[in-house]
Design an enzyme around this catalytic site. Structure first.
Site, mmCIF file in Angstrom:
data_model
loop_
_atom_site.group_PDB
_atom_site.id
_atom_site.type_symbol
_atom_site.label_atom_id
_atom_site.label_comp_id
_atom_site.label_asym_id
_atom_site.label_seq_id
_atom_site.Cartn_x
_atom_site.Cartn_y
_atom_site.Cartn_z
ATOM 1 N N THR A 121 0.694 -1.094 -0.246
ATOM 2 C CA THR A 121 0.310 0.082 -0.030
ATOM 3 C C THR A 121 0.936 1.524 -0.382
ATOM 4 O OG1 THR A 121 -0.160 0.256 1.982
ATOM 5 C CG2 THR A 121 -1.696 -1.020 1.574
ATOM 6 N N GLU B 228 -5.518 -3.941 -1.171
ATOM 7 C CA GLU B 228 -5.817 -5.038 -0.090
ATOM 8 C C GLU B 228 -6.914 -5.600 -1.011
ATOM 9 O OE1 GLU B 228 -4.999 -1.730 1.271
ATOM 10 O OE2 GLU B 228 -5.092 -2.405 2.892
ATOM 11 N N LYS C 33 -15.622 16.406 12.508
ATOM 12 C CA LYS C 33 -17.178 16.206 13.434
ATOM 13 C C LYS C 33 -17.449 17.097 14.208
ATOM 14 C CE LYS C 33 -18.934 12.791 16.399
ATOM 15 N NZ LYS C 33 -19.043 12.124 16.829
ATOM 16 N N TRP D 262 -21.124 14.472 11.492
ATOM 17 C CA TRP D 262 -20.490 14.274 11.032
ATOM 18 C C TRP D 262 -20.859 14.933 9.610
ATOM 19 C CZ3 TRP D 262 -16.621 11.728 12.569
ATOM 20 C CH2 TRP D 262 -17.107 10.660 13.563
HETATM 21 P P1 ADP Z 1 -3.846 3.311 0.491
HETATM 22 O O1 ADP Z 1 -4.156 2.798 1.437
HETATM 23 O O2 ADP Z 1 -2.295 2.965 0.711
HETATM 24 O O3 ADP Z 1 -3.410 4.848 0.022
HETATM 25 P P2 ADP Z 1 -4.575 2.596 -2.569
HETATM 26 O O4 ADP Z 1 -4.794 2.493 -3.841
HETATM 27 O O5 ADP Z 1 -4.861 0.835 -1.886
HETATM 28 O O6 ADP Z 1 -3.574 2.747 -1.240
HETATM 29 O O7 ADP Z 1 -6.035 3.382 -1.869
HETATM 30 C C1 ADP Z 1 -6.776 2.920 -1.220
HETATM 31 C C2 ADP Z 1 -7.680 4.073 -1.191
HETATM 32 O O8 ADP Z 1 -8.012 4.914 -2.196
HETATM 33 C C3 ADP Z 1 -9.711 3.239 -0.556
HETATM 34 O O9 ADP Z 1 -9.795 3.015 0.610
HETATM 35 C C4 ADP Z 1 -10.171 4.664 -1.133
HETATM 36 O O10 ADP Z 1 -9.986 5.717 0.561
HETATM 37 C C5 ADP Z 1 -9.240 5.353 -2.258
HETATM 38 N N1 ADP Z 1 -10.222 5.245 -3.576
HETATM 39 C C6 ADP Z 1 -10.252 4.204 -4.160
HETATM 40 N N2 ADP Z 1 -10.274 4.401 -4.969
HETATM 41 C C7 ADP Z 1 -11.621 5.634 -4.444
HETATM 42 C C8 ADP Z 1 -12.948 6.352 -4.943
HETATM 43 N N3 ADP Z 1 -13.096 5.757 -6.546
HETATM 44 N N4 ADP Z 1 -13.339 7.621 -4.316
HETATM 45 C C9 ADP Z 1 -13.103 7.828 -3.420
HETATM 46 N N5 ADP Z 1 -11.974 7.363 -2.769
HETATM 47 C C10 ADP Z 1 -11.128 6.219 -3.549
#
Ligand code: ADP
Length: 544
Positions: free
Chosen positions: A188, A334, A443, A448
């Site tokens: 990640t 993940e 918050k 929220w």
């Molecule tokens: P990291 O968590 O290390 O930044 P990832 O590429 O796995 O790397 O990121 C996943 C996260 O990216 C998701 O949990 C979400 O918060 C965000 N994300 C991915 N796609 C979208 C989307 N279409 N809209 C909003 N957030 C997104």
């Protein structure tokens, strides 16, 4: 009476779901399909699936000959190229684990990840040799193989990829791999702490590929021309290299050239029909199109998958005017990564255009085999489109642990769901909408506020290019939203105008108390807003 438990009903063959099947299919069924790569000098390199098949198998054989054992990690430090595609297949079919390294990370982090993953081999593009030199004294890999993209001689002591392939004699035979064998690994990006490694299996990637090709998912078929702009080091380019090869379509790789003009040139010359990338890339391409408005007439009506961060509704609308269709998807490292895709369900197709755009701008419906639920302090939240909860997921391409990181066990619930860290609502129609990441929640006075909703609205203002909304500590309300705004070139707007623009659209207490105009929003290596940095910058904001 005979009971079912006592009789064994013979059903189907237990053919293992492994990548060798896709590679064989590519070589036998689609030998003439083309793979095109934009090289560092901007020229286009072309070859066919027949070449790709032969070279991937040669890599597999050469790795075995070099002593690679099942489960050994082979890292790649590479752009999106045909050679990288060969690594995507050649490493796993020989039983190795393809470990894609994010070349945008700091060298210290790359070295940490290589050491944590215990990579044994490293394949690196020659144009990235400086990056390798910055880490070489801090890592311990046995063999470094250099892909000569520029044709310049490979540095002393390192092995040329072409020489390495030449060690193969062509008599490679696939080892029998159980389908749960590790195929690949990604870390990640570390937006939420130390990078964490996720291991994909052959089974999970085959199922993910079958799922993602579906018409209501990424909609890929043999007649498509696919350009993954999302880097092959960012969650395996969202699985697209596997899905593309599975369906046998032409693939046009952008190499190191990810700027709008080069991408538009590639879309035009190769007549690309499907492409995928993060919102920042599409924002840049949109600007280029707006500057040269007749350009789109030379493009196919492409589908442009956007994910990795929220796609602003205004961007989806703007692309429609160029006959280009933005398809919003959500996923995570993940999750291989596909979790949801936003397509309009047939029963909603006749809705008001504003409702349809709102649906397209949300993260979408879960993929087949992916289960979703949202949890708050009272348990599972109703699918009513407004109660927020943390999204949890379960499915055959969702990770069940991190590599060598037992301390993260609490990311999985006792009943086996993965906690995504995203806060969402789920509608009665099954559409998931992300309102925030748990760590970015605002918050205010116990209520929220969704930073993503505010950002999306603000980015719909004609003067605003980008907006990031963060929580800042407030003496009375605990936290209040602050909006960091990047203006479009030559545009201007006042705080009062932005306030008045939001007023009819959101509850009064949602409206940010502060708007600050900045040159750019800091971003992570994978294109997400780096809100941590913004929060830090504005933590002592004076609310007086
Ligand atoms: P990291 O968590 O290390 O930044 P990832 O590429 O796995 O790397 O990121 C996943 C996260 O990216 C998701 O949990 C979400 O918060 C965000 N994300 C991915 N796609 C979208 C989307 N279409 N809209 C909003 N957030 C997104």
């Amino acid at each position: 009476m005979r009971t079912l438990e006592n009789s064994v009903l013979s059903t189907m063959m237990r053919t293992p779901l492994t990548l060798s099947h896709l590679l064989e299919r590519a070589g036998k069924i689609f030998p003439t399909s083309e793979i095109v790569t934009r090289m560092p000098d901007r020229s286009l390199h072309r070859y066919t699936y027949a070449d790709f098949y032969r070279r991937s198998r040669a890599l597999a054989e050469a790795l075995q000959k070099a002593g690679m054992q099942p489960g050994d990690r082979v890292a790649t430090l590479s752009w999106n190229t045909s050679a990288h595609l060969e690594a995507y297949f050649g490493i796993p079919v020989a039983g190795g684990v393809l470990h894609t390294l994010n070349l945008r990370l700091h060298p210290t982090d790359i070295a940490y990840i290589i050491n944590h993953a215990e990579d044994r081999f490293l394949i690196v593009d020659d144009v990235l040799i400086k990056l390798y030199e910055a880490i070489k004294d801090h890592i311990n890999v046995e063999k470094v193989i250099v892909v000569p993209l520029t044709g310049k001689p490979v540095p002393e002591g390192l092995t040329s990829y072409e020489d390495f392939l030449a060690t193969a004699t062509g008599d490679f035979s696939y080892p029998d791999l159980p389908e749960d064998t590790a195929l690949g690994m990604c870390y990640t990006s570390g937006t939420t702490g130390k990078p964490k490694g996720v291991l994909y299996s052959h089974r999970s990637m085959i199922l993910h590929s079958l799922g993602s090709a579906l018409p209501d998912a990424l909609n890929l078929g043999q007649s498509d021309v696919l350009t993954p702009v999302v880097p092959m080091f960012h969650v395996m380019a969202w699985g697209l290299p596997f899905t593309g090869i599975m369906v046998g379509c032409k693939i046009a790789m952008p190499g190191p050239h990810l700027d709008a003009v080069n991408l538009l040139d590639l879309y035009e010359s190769e007549q690309v029909s499907k492409t995928a990338g993060v919102p920042t890339i599409w924002m840049g391409v949109l600007q280029a199109l707006q500057k040269e408005p007749t350009r789109w007439t030379k493009l196919l009506p492409m589908e442009m998958v956007v994910g990795g961060a929220a796609a602003p509704e205004a961007m989806i609308r703007a692309y429609d005017t160029f006959n280009l269709k933005v398809v919003h998807a959500w996923g995570m490292t993940e999750m291989s990564p596909l979790g949801t895709v936003s397509r309009i369900k047939q029963n909603l197709a006749g809705s008001d255009p504003d409702i349809l755009y709102a649906l397209r701008a949300c993260q979408g419906m879960p993929m087949p085999m992916v289960e979703v639920r949202a949890m708050n302090e009272h348990g599972e939240v109703p699918w009513d489109g407004h109660t927020m909860g943390e999204l949890e997921v379960r499915g055959p391409w969702v990770a069940q642990s991190y590599f060598k990181q037992e301390s993260e066990r609490d990311k999985w619930s006792a009943d086996g769901w993965f906690r995504t860290g995203d806060v969402v609502t789920i509608s009665s129609e099954g559409y998931v909408k992300i309102t925030d990441r748990t760590k970015d929640l605002i918050k205010s006075g116990g209520e929220w506020i969704s930073s993503l909703d505010l950002e999306n609205l603000l980015m719909g203002h004609p003067a605003v290019r980008e907006a990031a909304v963060i929580a800042v500590t407030h003496p009375r309300w605990d936290e209040r939203p602050l909006a960091a705004i990047v203006l479009k070139e030559g545009a201007s707007v006042t705080t009062e105008e932005l306030r008045a623009y939001l007023e009819p659209k959101v509850a009064k207490f949602w409206i940010p108390d502060a708007f600050v105009f900045v040159d750019e929003i800091p971003r992570t290596s994978t294109g997400k807003f780096l809100k941590m940095q913004l929060r830090d910058k504005f933590k002592d904001w004076n609310w007086e």
